[in-house]
Design a protein around this motif. Structure first.
Motif, PDB file in Angstrom:
ATOM      1  N   ASN A  49       0.845  -1.190   0.000  1.00  0.00           N
ATOM      2  CA  ASN A  49       0.000   0.000   0.000  1.00  0.00           C
ATOM      3  C   ASN A  49       0.881   1.241   0.000  1.00  0.00           C
ATOM      4  N   SER A  50       0.251   2.394  -0.143  1.00  0.00           N
ATOM      5  CA  SER A  50       1.012   3.633  -0.292  1.00  0.00           C
ATOM      6  C   SER A  50       1.788   3.976   0.977  1.00  0.00           C
ATOM      7  N   PHE A  51       1.250   3.625   2.151  1.00  0.00           N
ATOM      8  CA  PHE A  51       1.923   3.970   3.404  1.00  0.00           C
ATOM      9  C   PHE A  51       3.211   3.180   3.577  1.00  0.00           C
ATOM     10  N   SER A  52       3.147   1.873   3.352  1.00  0.00           N
ATOM     11  CA  SER A  52       4.355   1.059   3.509  1.00  0.00           C
ATOM     12  C   SER A  52       5.372   1.354   2.416  1.00  0.00           C
ATOM     13  N   SER A  53       4.911   1.648   1.209  1.00  0.00           N
ATOM     14  CA  SER A  53       5.843   1.986   0.132  1.00  0.00           C
ATOM     15  C   SER A  53       6.553   3.300   0.420  1.00  0.00           C
ATOM     16  N   GLU A  54       5.806   4.276   0.940  1.00  0.00           N
ATOM     17  CA  GLU A  54       6.420   5.558   1.303  1.00  0.00           C
ATOM     18  C   GLU A  54       7.425   5.378   2.432  1.00  0.00           C
ATOM     19  N   ALA A  55       7.067   4.549   3.435  1.00  0.00           N
ATOM     20  CA  ALA A  55       7.979   4.295   4.545  1.00  0.00           C
ATOM     21  C   ALA A  55       9.250   3.608   4.059  1.00  0.00           C
ATOM     22  N   ALA A  56       9.104   2.641   3.138  1.00  0.00           N
ATOM     23  CA  ALA A  56      10.274   1.939   2.602  1.00  0.00           C
ATOM     24  C   ALA A  56      11.177   2.891   1.821  1.00  0.00           C
ATOM     25  N   PHE A  57      10.578   3.797   1.041  1.00  0.00           N
ATOM     26  CA  PHE A  57      11.371   4.746   0.252  1.00  0.00           C
ATOM     27  C   PHE A  57      12.113   5.729   1.153  1.00  0.00           C
ATOM     28  N   LYS A  58      11.423   6.255   2.170  1.00  0.00           N
ATOM     29  CA  LYS A  58      12.061   7.185   3.100  1.00  0.00           C
ATOM     30  C   LYS A  58      13.185   6.493   3.873  1.00  0.00           C
ATOM     31  N   TYR A  59      12.933   5.262   4.291  1.00  0.00           N
ATOM     32  CA  TYR A  59      13.958   4.527   5.038  1.00  0.00           C
ATOM     33  C   TYR A  59      15.188   4.289   4.166  1.00  0.00           C
ATOM     34  N   PHE A  60      14.970   3.979   2.891  1.00  0.00           N
ATOM     35  CA  PHE A  60      16.101   3.771   1.984  1.00  0.00           C
ATOM     36  C   PHE A  60      16.922   5.050   1.830  1.00  0.00           C
ATOM     37  N   LEU A  61      16.255   6.195   1.667  1.00  0.00           N
ATOM     38  CA  LEU A  61      16.975   7.457   1.479  1.00  0.00           C
ATOM     39  C   LEU A  61      17.807   7.813   2.703  1.00  0.00           C
ATOM     40  N   ILE A  62      17.212   7.674   3.884  1.00  0.00           N
ATOM     41  CA  ILE A  62      17.921   8.035   5.113  1.00  0.00           C
ATOM     42  C   ILE A  62      19.107   7.113   5.347  1.00  0.00           C
ATOM     43  N   GLN A  63      18.886   5.813   5.206  1.00  0.00           N
ATOM     44  CA  GLN A  63      19.969   4.867   5.445  1.00  0.00           C
ATOM     45  C   GLN A  63      21.053   4.965   4.367  1.00  0.00           C
ATOM     46  N   ALA A  64      20.657   5.284   3.129  1.00  0.00           N
ATOM     47  CA  ALA A  64      21.660   5.474   2.075  1.00  0.00           C
ATOM     48  C   ALA A  64      22.529   6.690   2.369  1.00  0.00           C
ATOM     49  N   LEU A  65      21.915   7.752   2.920  1.00  0.00           N
ATOM     50  CA  LEU A  65      22.694   8.932   3.308  1.00  0.00           C
ATOM     51  C   LEU A  65      23.690   8.578   4.408  1.00  0.00           C
ATOM     52  N   GLY A  66      23.250   7.820   5.388  1.00  0.00           N
ATOM     53  CA  GLY A  66      24.153   7.400   6.455  1.00  0.00           C
ATOM     54  C   GLY A  66      25.267   6.501   5.951  1.00  0.00           C
ATOM     55  N   SER A  67      24.943   5.587   5.053  1.00  0.00           N
ATOM     56  CA  SER A  67      25.965   4.680   4.518  1.00  0.00           C
ATOM     57  C   SER A  67      26.978   5.429   3.657  1.00  0.00           C
TER      58      SER A  67
END
Length: 329
Positions: A49-67
């Motif tokens: 659904n849109s909520f979990s997809s948005e959460a997955a995308f945001k989590y990827f961006l934040i963790q990619a910035l940290g990595s």
């Protein structure tokens, strides 16, 4: 039952953390963090659904910035001995959602299921915490104390006006991160004991909430089981706030004792006062669930459905410790 793909991603999630904490170089540690990240994203987006997809995308961006920050910092570490450690420290704080880099955690947890929330609050913090313990030195101690105090304040004050349970648990996790960092500054065994206890308490709280599909403070009235069992469901709230004689009191008491022995009186006072603030909104949740009822929307549970309530009995473990002295050796 877990589907084959979920079983595979769960296995690689654990493998990524194991690779990070057992790595002999920063490159292997980064590789393990990336494996962990790429395994957790499909677990977030399982509901499609849109909520979990948005959460997955945001989590990827934040963790990619940290990595990316971590990888750039460890390459500079070959030339400069100390300055990159600050960037490594900041990237790990971003990955574990410690203040002031905590902004992403509440919004991302709001789009997750309870099972993913418990993974994010507990297991996903293990690798960054252990990597942080590798770089701690006297120069970084001031930053560690500052981050711990900010996490305590943001986690305590941020949860006061929350009515969404997943966001409230996110701010609670930020507050507990302050205690873990305080424990890390003293002893490795102490913060390992703290995160282990915090994981047990979080599981005993999230399992009943997930079973009843409760996501808002108003839905707490819909849990229609006998009042004693309803009280048992929300005992982990008092334990998570560090109220004696429950299980959550023991690690907090150990952290306070250690900090006082090291003469960090102001640090201890701030942690204790913010723990009282978090205990306030835990009690607000418990009182709401116990005193209110909504018979039109609630579902009556049979005795066989009351298993999630019994898991809260684990929070009475400290009461059993005096009885263990009577066990013959």
């Amino acid at each position: 039952m877990l589907s084959p793909e979920m079983l595979m991603f769960s296995s690689t999630l654990v493998a990524g953390t194991v690779i990070s904490i057992s790595a002999s170089s920063w490159f292997m540690a980064w590789l393990g963090l990336e494996l962990n990240l790429l395994s957790f994203i499909p677990l977030i987006a399982t509901k499609h659904n849109s909520f979990s997809s948005e959460a997955a995308f945001k989590y990827f961006l934040i963790q990619a910035l940290g990595s990316a920050t971590l990888l750039a910092s460890v390459t500079i570490l070959l030339v400069f001995p100390f300055t990159p450690k600050i960037l490594i420290f900041c990237s790990l704080m971003l990955k574990m959602a410690a203040a002031p880099l905590h902004f992403w955690l509440p919004t991302i947890m709001q789009g997750m299921s309870w099972s993913n929330c418990i993974i994010l609050m507990t297991f996903q913090k293990i690798a960054p915490l252990i990597l942080t313990s590798y770089i701690l030195c006297d120069q970084l101690s001031i930053m560690l104390i500052s981050v711990s105090i900010l996490s305590a304040l943001m986690g305590g004050l941020g949860g006061l006006n929350q009515t969404l349970l997943r966001k409230l648990m996110a701010f609670s996790s930020i507050n507990h991160m302050a205690w873990m960092l305080a424990a890390m500054s003293s002893s490795t065994n102490l913060w390992v004991h703290y995160i282990f206890t915090y994981t047990i308490i979080s599981f005993s709280l999230v399992i009943p909430l997930n079973y009843n599909q409760t996501f808002h403070i108003k839905q707490l009235a819909n849990i229609s089981i006998p009042h004693f069992n309803k009280m048992m469901v929300f005992l982990p709230l008092f334990s998570m706030g560090g109220l004696p004689p429950f299980l959550g009191f023991l690690p907090k008491m150990m952290v306070i004792t250690t900090l006082i022995d090291q003469q960090f009186f102001m640090w201890t006072a701030i942690l204790t006062m913010t723990a009282l603030i978090t205990l306030f909104y835990y009690v607000r949740l418990a009182i709401t669930s116990i005193t209110l009822s909504s018979p039109k929307t609630s579902r009556n549970l049979t005795p066989t459905d009351q298993g999630p309530a019994k898991i809260s009995l684990i929070n009475f473990m400290p009461m059993l410790f005096p009885l263990m002295t009577f066990i013959p050796i």
